[in-house]
Design an enzyme around this catalytic site. Sequence first.
Site, PDB file in Angstrom:
ATOM      1  N   SER A  39       0.824  -1.210   0.000  1.00 47.01           N
ATOM      2  CA  SER A  39       0.000   0.000   0.000  1.00 47.01           C
ATOM      3  C   SER A  39       0.861   1.264   0.000  1.00 47.01           C
ATOM      4  O   SER A  39       0.345   2.374  -0.059  1.00 47.01           O
ATOM      5  CB  SER A  39      -0.885  -0.003   1.253  1.00 47.01           C
ATOM      6  N   GLY A 212      22.032  -0.235  -8.996  1.00 49.66           N
ATOM      7  CA  GLY A 212      21.339  -0.693 -10.203  1.00 49.66           C
ATOM      8  C   GLY A 212      21.353   0.352 -11.302  1.00 49.66           C
ATOM      9  O   GLY A 212      20.816   0.117 -12.383  1.00 49.66           O
ATOM     10  N   HIS A 271      24.048   5.216  -0.634  1.00 46.07           N
ATOM     11  CA  HIS A 271      24.205   5.396  -2.084  1.00 46.07           C
ATOM     12  C   HIS A 271      25.611   5.923  -2.458  1.00 46.07           C
ATOM     13  O   HIS A 271      26.289   5.363  -3.302  1.00 46.07           O
ATOM     14  CB  HIS A 271      23.165   6.379  -2.630  1.00 46.07           C
ATOM     15  N   MET A 400      35.224  13.833 -20.581  1.00 42.55           N
ATOM     16  CA  MET A 400      36.544  14.183 -20.066  1.00 42.55           C
ATOM     17  C   MET A 400      36.802  15.620 -20.416  1.00 42.55           C
ATOM     18  O   MET A 400      36.772  15.984 -21.601  1.00 42.55           O
ATOM     19  CB  MET A 400      37.600  13.336 -20.763  1.00 42.55           C
TER      20      MET A 400
END
Length: 512
Positions: A39, A212, A271, A400
């Site tokens: 939910s 991911g 992260h 770069m």
Amino acid sequence: MGSGEWCLQKRDTRGIDSFSGNESVPETGSLSIIVLGASGDLAKKKTFPALFNLYRQGFLPPDEVHIFGYARTKISDDDLRNRIRGYLVNDASPLEDVSKFLQLIKYVSGSYDAAEGFQLLDKEIEKHEISKSSREGSSRRLFYLALPPSVYPSVCRMIRKYCMSKSDLGGWTRIVVEKPFGKDLDSAEQLSSQIGELFDEPQIYRIDHYLGKELVQNLLVLRFANRFFLPLWNRDNIDNVQIVFREDFGTEGRGGYFDEYGIIRDIIQNHLLQVLCLVAMEKPVSLKPEHIRDEKVKVLQSVLPIKDEEVVLGQYEGYRDDPTVPDHSNTPTFATVILRIHNERWEGVPFILKAGKALNSRKAEIRVQFKDVPGDIFKCQKQGRNEFVIRLQPSEAMYMKLTVKQPGLEMSTVQSELDLSYRQRYQGVTIPEAYERLILDTIRGDQQHFVRRDELKAAWEIFTPLLHRIDNGEMKPIPYQTGSRGPAEADELSAKAGYVQTHGYIWIPPTL
Ligand SMILES: NC(=O)C1=CN([C@@H]2O[C@H](COP(=O)(O)OP(=O)(O)OC[C@H]3O[C@@H](n4cnc5c(N)ncnc54)[C@H](OP(=O)(O)O)[C@@H]3O)[C@@H](O)[C@H]2O)C=CC1
Ligand SMILES: O=C1O[C@H](COP(=O)(O)O)[C@@H](O)[C@H](O)[C@H]1O
């Protein structure tokens, strides 16, 4: 293969190619994916859409797969389907696909700590297994805990007691747990022990969705498949590394959650630190998940204690207006923290981790800044240093920054770039969502992109002393304006650490 053909080629949940280092055996039979906390916010925005994308690409064959939503809220199957429908429909997904996918979903309501709901859930899963697995008989059960961590222990107990895969024809039970996994070293270790008593490490998938992301997954390839980088990637050539996360919106309805955790626990400890590991680790023996994770742990264990003077905290003005945030909250919504890795490769190179909410832009990137050219004859320093930038989002790219001759008759130099912008280079290719990839990994049994218990412990060891000082009010966030770069002190800290900003040069993502 032309660039336009670069895409996910396998449409199979069975064994994966050797490139991943995973040697799993082909699997068939019924697959039940159970989303606990169905939910909630994460489930509707990320988990179900990721499952839908996998379904559309053929990774979740309807003759094998069934999806269950589980939560306390009393709603029907159709109520759940209607809640998530809007997150699935878009120009690329025909309504027919959406409807067929939604028909695979069943909802079971129950509490997170009582037998009844889980017994009912188990019955429903079994019904599906009997109906779908007559060919093979194996029972694969994937439990995705899209829930607050406070209920992980009881939910894991219930799964262990009532909902494990029972087929003696093969199969497995796996659980996926979301971050934040604990609030500090002790609580994380306690949680790990509680879950570790119920499940073996190969059954536990601690998800960090940054692992991911396409360009995060590219880091090992970049570093270890390109001769260019091998000799340069060290303290002799690199002056500093920045890993930056910016959001141009505030906590938006998640203030209650956020205030308990703050930006370091929400973004940096997980992260950004995971990204740091991939930037800084040594070459693994192979691509086997354990080999990669062994190297990540070594990096984490080599990080020196954080110094107070290498931290700047901020809190955006208006953060406390959220009714779910206490009036005197000391929670940082912005932080710059410098980490120093004590090893042969990185001694003396600051890793500047920066994350903030309600800033002037939304982006996440890694910026590797090289040292000045020795014996410079072109006044390169005026142009700016060489930088290798990996833009994780938006507009995935790597470029770069380098000094070239200004085209024309004069011999003058200018800052330019070598640019690999994904949208331009890989036209027509859809980059998979992080969750999509990671859920597929869990089905395939590939733990390479998941956080191992010792990694998590090492990550908490780095940040716990600082977090405790903030929690105790010993360090205060500096107010900053919404839509700004964050506190000016953060830029000053980066400059002090050695970062030299290039003035007069801006990378503009190429358009088609
Ligand atoms: N939302 C996001 O963008 C992200 C979330 N996460 C993590 O994913 C997990 C789920 O996040 P999210 O969906 O936002 O969380 P929610 O607050 O939406 O909670 C999910 C569901 O859990 C149940 N729930 C909420 N609070 C409690 C509680 N105190 N005790 C028991 N059940 C509760 C509710 O379902 P019901 O009442 O029906 O049982 C709710 O729908 C969290 O660990 C979060 O940190 C990670 C990355 C991003
Ligand atoms: O884990 C989280 O991540 C999101 C940002 O994810 P992204 O993929 O959009 O970069 C962040 O907004 C949230 O606060 C945090 O919990």
